[in-house]
Design an enzyme around this catalytic site. Structure first.
Site, mmCIF file in Angstrom:
data_model
loop_
_atom_site.group_PDB
_atom_site.id
_atom_site.type_symbol
_atom_site.label_atom_id
_atom_site.label_comp_id
_atom_site.label_asym_id
_atom_site.label_seq_id
_atom_site.Cartn_x
_atom_site.Cartn_y
_atom_site.Cartn_z
ATOM 1 N N ASP A 1 42.232 45.580 43.766
ATOM 2 C CA ASP A 1 42.808 44.490 42.970
ATOM 3 C C ASP A 1 41.737 43.583 42.390
ATOM 4 O O ASP A 1 40.875 43.082 43.099
ATOM 5 C CB ASP A 1 43.785 43.679 43.835
ATOM 6 N N ASP B 1 35.988 41.321 44.443
ATOM 7 C CA ASP B 1 36.102 39.997 43.814
ATOM 8 C C ASP B 1 36.288 38.890 44.855
ATOM 9 O O ASP B 1 36.255 37.713 44.505
ATOM 10 C CB ASP B 1 37.279 39.964 42.822
ATOM 11 N N ASP C 1 36.616 47.796 45.770
ATOM 12 C CA ASP C 1 37.916 47.160 45.947
ATOM 13 C C ASP C 1 38.863 47.588 44.826
ATOM 14 O O ASP C 1 38.422 48.038 43.770
ATOM 15 C CB ASP C 1 37.684 45.631 45.921
HETATM 16 MG MG LIG Z 1 40.349 42.236 45.114
#
Ligand SMILES: [Mg+2]
Length: 174
Positions: free
Chosen positions: A9, A133, A7
């Site tokens: 961000d 996340d 990922d």
């Molecule tokens: Mg993310």
């Protein structure tokens, strides 16, 4: 070779730091990541939620995010023994496409354009691992989700958790 999807961000790009700084400047507050353990900024300031969420619709917002410490070095190392793809749910913020692409070219020049996947639902990603996340992306993902620690996911359990890129290196390369 096994394939790792990564990922952007909050995993390789420090979105929350910039987001929190904009908020603190604008509202003359001094919130820190400690204040956001297990929650989100727009949840603890619900009256300003629309405004807070609008920051990331600025087409330039993603262009100057800081690189998460160690991510460049470790991804370069992982590239020698794994297939790497950067997978970002960019459809959630279509205005971000250009800035995200330019950011990747600047900070991860050793990856090719064909290793960037701007997608919607990440369950479409066919990889052995997904480092992310946001646990919601693990729900229908067929491989193994690796939860990258961020304030908002502090109390999530049931996943392999890595605190930083050193721990990613240890997980995949030892
Ligand atoms: Mg993310």
């Amino acid at each position: 070779m096994k394939r790792i999807a990564i990922d952007m961000d909050e995993v390789i790009a420090d979105l929350h730091k910039k987001h929190l700084n904009i908020f603190n400047d604008k509202y003359n507050e001094s919130l820190t990541p400690e204040d956001l353990q297990g929650t989100r900024l727009w949840k603890i300031r619900p009256h300003d939620a629309d405004d807070i969420l609008s920051y990331i619709d600025d087409p330039d917002f993603f262009r100057d995010l800081e690189v998460m410490e160690g991510s460049q070095e470790v991804i370069k190392e992982l590239s020698e023994s794994y297939e790497i793809y950067i997978t970002t749910a960019a459809m959630e913020h279509p205005t971000s496409f250009t800035a995200k692409y330019e950011w990747l070219k600047e900070h991860f020049p050793f990856l090719s354009d064909l290793q960037f996947v701007f997608c919607g639902n990440k369950s479409i990603i066919h990889a052995d691992y997904l480092i992310d996340d946001s646990p919601r992306h693990f729900k229908d993902f067929k491989g193994e989700g690796i939860l990258f620690s961020a304030p908002h996911n502090r109390y999530e359990s049931g996943y392999v958790r890595v605190e930083n890129w050193n721990e990613v290196r240890s997980f995949f390369l030892s």
